[in-house]
Design an enzyme around this catalytic site. Structure first.
Site, PDB file in Angstrom:
ATOM      1  CG  ASP A 165     -35.098  51.104 -12.498  1.00 42.55           C
ATOM      2  OD1 ASP A 165     -36.293  51.289 -12.805  1.00 42.55           O
ATOM      3  OD2 ASP A 165     -34.699  50.048 -11.978  1.00 42.55           O
TER       4      ASP A 165
ATOM      5  NE  ARG B 114     -37.946  49.062 -13.425  1.00 41.48           N
ATOM      6  CZ  ARG B 114     -37.931  48.208 -12.392  1.00 41.48           C
ATOM      7  NH1 ARG B 114     -38.817  47.243 -12.297  1.00 41.48           N
ATOM      8  NH2 ARG B 114     -37.010  48.323 -11.451  1.00 41.48           N
TER       9      ARG B 114
ATOM     10  CB  CYS C 190     -42.544  47.490 -11.090  1.00 37.96           C
ATOM     11  SG  CYS C 190     -42.221  45.746 -11.242  1.00 37.96           S
TER      12      CYS C 190
ATOM     13  CG  HIS D 257     -43.048  48.482  -4.793  1.00 39.21           C
ATOM     14  ND1 HIS D 257     -43.559  47.200  -4.721  1.00 39.21           N
ATOM     15  CD2 HIS D 257     -42.996  48.945  -3.526  1.00 39.21           C
ATOM     16  CE1 HIS D 257     -43.783  46.910  -3.436  1.00 39.21           C
ATOM     17  NE2 HIS D 257     -43.450  47.944  -2.700  1.00 39.21           N
TER      18      HIS D 257
ATOM     19  CB  CYS E  23     -38.769  43.814 -14.164  1.00 39.50           C
ATOM     20  SG  CYS E  23     -40.437  44.497 -14.248  1.00 39.50           S
TER      21      CYS E  23
ATOM     22  CG  HIS F  10     -49.777  46.635  -2.999  1.00 38.97           C
ATOM     23  ND1 HIS F  10     -48.690  47.433  -2.713  1.00 38.97           N
ATOM     24  CD2 HIS F  10     -49.299  45.565  -3.685  1.00 38.97           C
ATOM     25  CE1 HIS F  10     -47.598  46.859  -3.198  1.00 38.97           C
ATOM     26  NE2 HIS F  10     -47.946  45.733  -3.795  1.00 38.97           N
TER      27      HIS F  10
END
Length: 172
Positions: free
Chosen positions: A139, A147, A149, A135, A95, A132
């Site tokens: 999936d 996951r 990410c 996310h 990704c 932060h």
């Protein structure tokens, strides 16, 4: 007739979004352990780190130093040093961002609903400083189905020979 269908559709979307807000890990009223002023964060972080960690930015996909990094060790918050992920939980998701299927400790992160950019996602924040990180999506290809990410800029890496990878090596 189209108006009724649109109203029904919007009602279903609204109920679905409201249901996501009841996530037990969701924390709107989080109070991080590390509290700094905006000026202190700007002083302590690089401009790119500040953008990602304090303004919920995102680095370009495939640009981060930890995207294809698979050494044994632990990944820490770049803002406060809290341990977030272990290298054993990292996988190649294709990704463009470092991906993990689990956190080092369930108390290491906070998840909250993110409605930015016209989407409903689950934002991942450092529980220690509120930075932060990225996310999380459901999936993932492993048994956890998750996951995480995460932006490379939000992470520091501490390689060590005492990680779970080395102590339970199976020769692969």
């Amino acid at each position: 007739m189209r108006t009724k269908a649109l109203i029904l559709f919007l009602s279903v979307i609204s109920v679905s979004c409201q249901a996501q807000e009841t996530n037990p890990k969701d924390s709107v009223a989080m109070k991080p352990n590390v509290e700094k002023t905006d000026a202190q964060w700007k002083s302590d972080l690089s401009p790119e780190e500040y953008y990602i960690l304090r303004e919920a930015g995102t680095e370009r996909p495939f640009s981060g130093k930890y995207n294809l990094h698979f050494e044994a060790g632990e990944y820490k918050c770049a803002a406060c040093g809290a341990v977030l992920f272990d290298s054993d939980d990292k996988f190649e998701s294709h990704c463009g961002w470092p991906s993990f299927d689990n956190v080092a400790d369930n108390d290491a992160i906070i998840e909250r609903v993110d409605r930015s950019l016209g989407m409903v996602r689950t934002e991942v924040l450092c529980a220690n400083c509120g930075g932060h990180l990225g996310h999380v999506f459901n999936d993932g290809p492993t048994e956890t189905g998750m996951r995480y990410c995460i932006n490379s800029v939000a992470l520091d890496f501490n390689g060590n020979s005492e990680s779970k990878s080395d102590s339970t090596s199976t020769g692969h």
